[in-house]
Motif scaffolding. Structure first.
Motif, PDB file in Angstrom:
ATOM      1  N   TRP A  78      -3.814   6.862  -1.064  1.00  0.00           N
ATOM      2  CA  TRP A  78      -3.653   6.515  -2.479  1.00  0.00           C
ATOM      3  C   TRP A  78      -4.371   7.504  -3.385  1.00  0.00           C
ATOM      4  O   TRP A  78      -3.890   7.799  -4.491  1.00  0.00           O
ATOM      5  N   ARG A  85       1.451   4.413  -8.462  1.00  0.00           N
ATOM      6  CA  ARG A  85       1.858   3.105  -7.906  1.00  0.00           C
ATOM      7  C   ARG A  85       3.299   2.769  -8.273  1.00  0.00           C
ATOM      8  O   ARG A  85       4.055   2.265  -7.444  1.00  0.00           O
ATOM      9  N   GLU A 133       6.435   2.255  -5.631  1.00  0.00           N
ATOM     10  CA  GLU A 133       7.156   0.984  -5.555  1.00  0.00           C
ATOM     11  C   GLU A 133       8.651   1.132  -5.813  1.00  0.00           C
ATOM     12  O   GLU A 133       9.428   0.277  -5.392  1.00  0.00           O
ATOM     13  N   VAL A 140       5.756   1.930  -0.627  1.00  0.00           N
ATOM     14  CA  VAL A 140       5.115   0.630  -0.431  1.00  0.00           C
ATOM     15  C   VAL A 140       5.779  -0.129   0.715  1.00  0.00           C
ATOM     16  O   VAL A 140       5.091  -0.706   1.568  1.00  0.00           O
TER      17      VAL A 140
END
Length: 64
Positions: free
Chosen positions: A7, A20, A24, A37
Motif C-alpha cells: 500500500w 485506494r 478498488e 482489492v
C-alpha cells in the motif's frame, strides 16, 4: 512483500487520495480480470499484485 509495503508503494505511485480508489475500481488482466482489492482479498501475494500494478502503470524498472 507485506501488505503495508504494497500500500505504501501504491500511494507513492498514484498518490494517497487516488491509490485506494484505483485499487478498488481498475480491473487488471494480469490478475485474472480482478481489481487489486479483489486479488488481495482472494489471497494473491502482494508481490504478485504489485508486479501486475507495476506493469499496468508502466512504472520504471527500479520501482519493480
Amino acid at each position: 512483500m507485506r501488505h503495508t509495503e504494497f500500500w505504501a508503494r501504491m500511494e507513492q505511485a498514484l498518490g494517497t487520495a487516488y491509490a485506494r480508489s484505483w485499487a478498488e475500481q481498475h480491473v487488471l488482466g494480469d490478475l485474472g480480470e480482478r481489481t487489486v482489492v479483489e486479488a488481495l482479498e482472494a489471497g494473491e501475494p502482494p508481490k504478485k499484485v504489485w508486479r501486475a500494478v507495476w506493469a499496468e502503470l508502466g512504472l520504471p524498472a527500479h520501482e519493480r
